[in-house]
Scaffold this active site. Structure first.
Site, PDB file in Angstrom:
ATOM      1  N   ASP A   1       2.397   2.513   2.631  1.00  0.00           N
ATOM      2  CA  ASP A   1       2.453   3.135   3.954  1.00  0.00           C
ATOM      3  C   ASP A   1       3.832   2.901   4.579  1.00  0.00           C
ATOM      4  O   ASP A   1       4.582   2.028   4.158  1.00  0.00           O
ATOM      5  CB  ASP A   1       1.350   2.565   4.858  1.00  0.00           C
ATOM      6  CG  ASP A   1      -0.027   3.016   4.405  1.00  0.00           C
ATOM      7  OD1 ASP A   1      -0.104   4.038   3.708  1.00  0.00           O
ATOM      8  OD2 ASP A   1      -1.009   2.343   4.741  1.00  0.00           O
TER       9      ASP A   1
ATOM     10  N   CYS B   1      -2.689   2.897   7.777  1.00  0.00           N
ATOM     11  CA  CYS B   1      -4.088   2.663   8.118  1.00  0.00           C
ATOM     12  C   CYS B   1      -4.244   2.370   9.616  1.00  0.00           C
ATOM     13  O   CYS B   1      -3.254   2.227  10.338  1.00  0.00           O
ATOM     14  CB  CYS B   1      -4.604   1.486   7.307  1.00  0.00           C
ATOM     15  SG  CYS B   1      -3.848  -0.061   7.823  1.00  0.00           S
TER      16      CYS B   1
ATOM     17  N   CYS C   1      -0.727  -5.404   6.934  1.00  0.00           N
ATOM     18  CA  CYS C   1      -0.489  -4.165   7.675  1.00  0.00           C
ATOM     19  C   CYS C   1       0.392  -4.421   8.902  1.00  0.00           C
ATOM     20  O   CYS C   1       1.125  -3.531   9.338  1.00  0.00           O
ATOM     21  CB  CYS C   1      -1.807  -3.544   8.122  1.00  0.00           C
ATOM     22  SG  CYS C   1      -2.986  -3.355   6.773  1.00  0.00           S
TER      23      CYS C   1
ATOM     24  N   CYS D   1       0.800  -1.228   0.000  1.00  0.00           N
ATOM     25  CA  CYS D   1       0.000   0.000   0.000  1.00  0.00           C
ATOM     26  C   CYS D   1       0.832   1.277   0.000  1.00  0.00           C
ATOM     27  O   CYS D   1       0.281   2.360  -0.174  1.00  0.00           O
ATOM     28  CB  CYS D   1      -0.896   0.020   1.232  1.00  0.00           C
ATOM     29  SG  CYS D   1       0.074   0.008   2.738  1.00  0.00           S
TER      30      CYS D   1
HETATM   31 FE1  FES Z   1      -1.230   0.256   4.404  1.00  0.00          FE
HETATM   32 FE2  FES Z   1      -2.595  -1.104   6.192  1.00  0.00          FE
HETATM   33  S1  FES Z   1      -3.310  -0.403   4.272  1.00  0.00           S
HETATM   34  S2  FES Z   1      -0.520  -0.551   6.263  1.00  0.00           S
END
Ligand code: FES
Length: 112
Positions: free
Chosen positions: A20, A47, A91, A18
């Protein structure tokens, strides 16, 4: 939560799924010849599941030896939170990998 100003090492992990990112800060202390995580904090830009697992791993790892902390797996973190939906398991990588990266960096610094 937040930056640990006098951290001995910071583990940065990006989530390829993602995009992140998470930072795990550790402060290490030696007690009876064993290196333990004396303090730990996190900054996670991701998230809710990533933030929850990052927070949980700081609680699990605080006071642990570095060897034991290296054994914490993402499943352990998800379990401590009473489970994560399958689509959110990736995640928890941020927390577990971030902690492991921080310990590896700390050990590399010690050996340098
Ligand atoms: Fe990116 Fe959960 S959607 S860490």
């Amino acid at each position: 939560m937040g930056e640990l100003k006098d951290a001995d090492a910071v583990g940065e992990t990006g989530n390829p799924v993602c995009g992140d990112i998470s930072y795990i800060y550790i402060k290490v202390k030696e007690v009876d010849g064993v290196e333990i995580i004396d303090d730990i904090s996190f900054q996670t830009f991701g998230c809710g599941a990533a933030i929850a697992t990052s927070s949980m791993i700081t609680e699990l790892a605080k006071g642990m030896s570095l060897d034991d902390a290296m054994k914490i797996k993402r499943e352990d973190v998800a379990e401590a939170l009473s489970g994560l939906p399958p689509q959110k398991m990736h995640c928890s990588n941020l927390a577990a990998d971030g902690l492991h990266n921080a310990i590896k960096i700390y050990r590399e610094k010690r050996e340098a």
